[in-house]
Design an enzyme around this catalytic site. Structure first.
Site, mmCIF file in Angstrom:
data_model
loop_
_atom_site.group_PDB
_atom_site.id
_atom_site.type_symbol
_atom_site.label_atom_id
_atom_site.label_comp_id
_atom_site.label_asym_id
_atom_site.label_seq_id
_atom_site.Cartn_x
_atom_site.Cartn_y
_atom_site.Cartn_z
ATOM 1 C CG HIS A 125 11.389 26.805 44.380
ATOM 2 N ND1 HIS A 125 11.282 25.309 44.848
ATOM 3 C CD2 HIS A 125 12.682 26.433 43.461
ATOM 4 C CE1 HIS A 125 12.339 24.655 44.620
ATOM 5 N NE2 HIS A 125 13.235 25.257 44.035
ATOM 6 C CD GLU B 139 24.495 43.918 33.395
ATOM 7 O OE1 GLU B 139 25.633 44.180 31.969
ATOM 8 O OE2 GLU B 139 24.453 44.447 33.903
ATOM 9 C CD GLU C 169 20.884 49.913 30.796
ATOM 10 O OE1 GLU C 169 21.363 48.185 31.052
ATOM 11 O OE2 GLU C 169 20.229 50.181 31.022
ATOM 12 C CG ASN D 266 21.595 67.234 38.001
ATOM 13 O OD1 ASN D 266 21.423 66.514 37.976
ATOM 14 N ND2 ASN D 266 23.676 66.704 37.978
ATOM 15 N N GLY D 267 19.098 67.947 40.264
ATOM 16 C CA GLY D 267 18.675 67.737 41.797
ATOM 17 C C GLY D 267 17.687 67.361 41.556
ATOM 18 C CE LYS E 47 23.442 47.251 30.127
ATOM 19 N NZ LYS E 47 24.295 46.380 31.090
ATOM 20 C CE LYS F 136 27.261 55.469 31.098
ATOM 21 N NZ LYS F 136 26.894 53.684 30.409
ATOM 22 C CD1 TRP G 160 16.699 60.793 32.132
ATOM 23 C CD2 TRP G 160 16.897 60.861 34.526
ATOM 24 N NE1 TRP G 160 15.811 59.591 33.043
ATOM 25 C CE2 TRP G 160 16.244 59.778 34.344
ATOM 26 C CE3 TRP G 160 16.997 61.676 36.006
ATOM 27 C CZ2 TRP G 160 15.678 58.681 34.929
ATOM 28 C CZ3 TRP G 160 16.985 59.896 36.989
ATOM 29 C CH2 TRP G 160 16.081 58.643 36.336
ATOM 30 C CB CYS H 294 19.845 67.318 34.761
ATOM 31 S SG CYS H 294 18.992 67.437 35.163
ATOM 32 N NE ARG I 201 25.420 65.279 33.468
ATOM 33 C CZ ARG I 201 26.415 65.064 34.780
ATOM 34 N NH1 ARG I 201 27.626 64.665 34.632
ATOM 35 N NH2 ARG I 201 25.726 65.413 35.630
HETATM 36 C C1 AGP Z 1 23.237 49.914 33.237
HETATM 37 O O1 AGP Z 1 23.723 50.032 31.621
HETATM 38 C C2 AGP Z 1 22.617 51.148 33.654
HETATM 39 N N1 AGP Z 1 22.951 52.294 32.611
HETATM 40 C C3 AGP Z 1 22.643 51.330 34.864
HETATM 41 O O2 AGP Z 1 22.130 50.530 35.289
HETATM 42 C C4 AGP Z 1 23.984 51.684 36.277
HETATM 43 O O3 AGP Z 1 24.530 50.467 35.875
HETATM 44 C C5 AGP Z 1 23.472 51.718 37.229
HETATM 45 O O4 AGP Z 1 22.964 53.853 37.157
HETATM 46 C C6 AGP Z 1 24.731 52.347 37.973
HETATM 47 O O5 AGP Z 1 25.309 53.247 37.839
HETATM 48 P P1 AGP Z 1 27.138 53.905 37.712
HETATM 49 O O6 AGP Z 1 28.222 51.975 37.341
HETATM 50 O O7 AGP Z 1 27.055 54.933 36.774
HETATM 51 O O8 AGP Z 1 26.828 54.017 39.508
#
Ligand code: AGP
Length: 614
Positions: A510, A487, A494, A100-101, A491, A609, A74, A2, A27
């Site tokens: 396999h 990767e 997400e 936050n948490g 992308k 984020k 969040w 958050c 966030r």
């Molecule tokens: C990647 O696009 C995502 N936002 C997510 O997988 C991110 O890489 C992961 O949460 C790690 O975040 P960080 O690099 O801030 O630790």
């Protein structure tokens, strides 16, 4: 994760809080709210959904005051509704909290408080905090002490800010464990509180970072820092740099598109000052504190990270093992922290994190610290915990990354890991002068090679139009580009919500090859690298099953052009750096598919984020 903002000073807190939350909305954007002391009465405004809804609510029923706190959520406990939005007001109406948490023991605390007569108005874990503060707040116990006693009951990691109309001249903030940072901004006769720097840097560059298990009592004149045990603490005021332009989209539709196109600059910046091209091409990573003696004593390197950062770690394993001949193990942080890894004083644990605040990654670092390892980090967010708690770090120097889908903070650590591998090779003598010179000279090519990939956006968009309505997609890669497959798939997942899977190409036969038919697009990453021949036969096997092949190939590779249905071309790139160029078309492909589907590319559903909860 958050976003939290607080203000105390002579100005109207409402616009300051709303602007601050705007800068933190990446966030978490499930709901938002603020509480302001107006005429010594706490006024709360909050609503589900994006910050814009809160802003219009405040417009409809304005609230003004010189002290206030705000939150963008969040959701973890309790649906993303207005009822569960922060701030949470207590029963007396005199205390309000943002958090936050996760309060891991909130169920038992809630039962305890209910037995004492507390009435809960939300389904959140957070609400127990305000009732705990009210339990202790009395004529004899002031806000700071009541808050401190309340915090002592909480299990888990937290960033908390408390305001009370009983003591309108202060705000109490606390950080317990790794639930994202808490930073206090020092102004002229005014003070700011936030869970991250972007929220307050337009007002001040003088900041105090709260470390774990610390709380601050913030007034207009300044702050008192103490442990959660109540012991007063001295603190350092850090001066941090800030580039307001970086926080704007410029001519781009989305921050993600802007950040994809910033990679020529961000990669130039991550190389800048780190290779002394005029003096033997020496690699300089001063903040890593790497001595020849330490380099020689390293028996094993563990790379730990989450999501995109872990994919960079997988490329790092190939680079360090190939160049420096040090065994490397890559561990997903959420697994590393609980699997009792065989780590000791001759081990290095290298954490990679864009935000530097990801809870699992920080916990993995603490586990490594507990086991006596040397702790390194590659981090983008200046002043973040992963940077502060490491024995040495490499800053990605990519500038703020606002789009939730990480792009420039993926390619930067690939180059940082490449430079680290060369430095380790130099210090351990596994790299002769000629190889050193060739490897460092190749670094100079990177910005231009990436620029040429970016120039081909229109061609990538054409392929995006072919795939825009697919519901599945498979990404295949081998060797140093196997992580590129992971990767690329991440992308697409997400931001477009298409089910996509990255897979080691050699594993196809396999099992996953059973998925192949006309409706399954298969992105095959086949640049000219040591695994090229193997990838060609992969394309043939996929074609034999009727799969739709989108090949990622090196310019001029006519044989692939003849085999694949569509080709995403990348310029010839030295293979150890090829993951830097091969990922660019995949970033753009995912971006354009999501944009064509009209989705919220920068703030995809259910994501944040940086994930500061477990
Ligand atoms: C990647 O696009 C995502 N936002 C997510 O997988 C991110 O890489 C992961 O949460 C790690 O975040 P960080 O690099 O801030 O630790």
């Amino acid at each position: 994760m958050c976003g939290i903002v607080g203000y105390i000073g002579p100005r109207d807190a409402t616009p300051i809080i709303l602007n601050g939350l705007k800068r933190l909305e990446y966030r978490g954007y499930d709901s938002a709210g603020l509480a302001v002391l107006q005429n010594s009465h706490i006024e709360v405004r909050r609503d589900a959904g994006k910050l814009a809804r809160l802003a219009s609510l405040v417009e409809e029923s304005p609230v003004h005051g010189q002290v206030g706190i705000g939150h963008t959520r969040w959701a973890t406990h309790g649906e993303p509704t207005a009822r569960n939005a922060h701030p949470h007001l207590g029963m007396t109406g005199e205390v309000v909290v943002v958090h936050n948490g996760i309060v891991e023991n909130f169920l038992e605390l809630r039962d305890e408080l209910k037995a004492e007569g507390a009435i809960f108005k939300s389904d959140t874990d957070t609400e127990v905090i305000v009732h705990l503060v009210e339990r202790y707040l009395s004529s004899k116990i002031g806000l700071a002490e009541a808050a401190r006693l309340a915090f002592s009951h909480l299990k888990g990691a937290h960033g908390i800010v408390v305001l009370s109309s009983r003591e309108p001249d202060k705000i109490v903030a606390a950080r317990i464990g790794n639930a994202g940072g808490v930073v206090v901004g020092v102004g002229e006769g005014e003070m700011f509180i936030a869970s991250d720097l972007p929220a307050i840097l337009e007002h001040t560059r003088q900041v105090v970072f709260l470390e774990s298990h610390q709380m601050a009592v913030v007034t207009r004149q300044g702050l008192k820092l103490m442990t959660l045990g109540g012991k007063p603490l001295r603190y350092n005021v850090h001066s941090v740099a800030y580039d307001p332009v970086a926080a704007e989209k410029g001519e781009y539709r989305h921050f993600m598109q802007k950040e994809i196109h910033e990679q020529v600059r961000s990669l130039t910046d991550t190389i800048a000052g780190r290779v002394d091209f005029d003096n033997g091409h020496n690699i300089c990573l001063p903040e890593l504190n790497l001595t020849a003696e330490l380099a020689k004593n390293i028996q094993k390197i563990f790379i730990t990270a989450c999501g995109t950062a872990s994919h960079a770690g997988m490329v790092g394993k190939v680079l360090i093992e190939h160049i420096a001949r040090i065994p490397v193990e890559v561990d997903i942080a959420s697994e590393f922290r609980y699997r009792d890894p065989i780590v000791d004083k001759n081990s290095v644990v290298l954490a990679i994190s864009q935000s530097g605040e990801t809870a699992d990654t920080l916990a993995a670092m603490e586990e490594a610290r507990r086991k006596g390892a040397t702790l390194w980090s590659i981090v983008n967010a200046i002043g973040s915990q992963a940077m502060r708690i490491a024995d040495g770090y490499i800053s990605m120097q990519s500038g703020p990354e606002i789009g939730v889908a990480s792009t420039k903070a993926y390619t930067a650590p690939l180059v940082d890991l490449y430079m680290l591998a060369i430095l380790l090779g130099d210090l351990r003598g596994t790299l002769d002068a000629r190889a050193h010179r060739r490897l460092t000279a190749d670094l100079r090519l990177v910005p231009d090679l990436v620029g040429r990939c970016l120039d081909r956006e229109a061609a990538v968009e054409k392929v995006a139009r072919v795939l825009v309505n697919t519901s599945h997609c498979l990404y295949l890669g081998r060797g140093i580009n196997m992580p590129t497959a992971y990767e690329g798939a991440l992308k697409l997942k997400e931001i477009s919500y298409i089910h996509a899977e990255g897979y080691p190409a050699g594993e196809m036969k396999h099992g996953p090859i059973a998925l192949i038919d006309r409706s399954m697009p298969v992105v095959v990453i086949a640049p000219r690298d040591p695994w090229y021949e193997k990838m060609i036969s992969q394309i043939e096997q996929t074609k034999a099953r009727g799969g739709l092949v989108i090949a990622l190939a090196t310019d001029g590779d006519e044989s692939i052009a003849g085999l694949a249905d569509h080709v995403l071309w990348v310029p010839e790139t030295p293979w150890l750096l090829s993951p830097v160029t091969t990922v660019i078309p995949l970033q753009m492909l995912a971006y354009h598919i999501a944009a064509l589907r009209g989705l919220d590319v920068d703030q995809p559903r259910n994501l944040a984020k940086s994930v500061t909860v477990e």
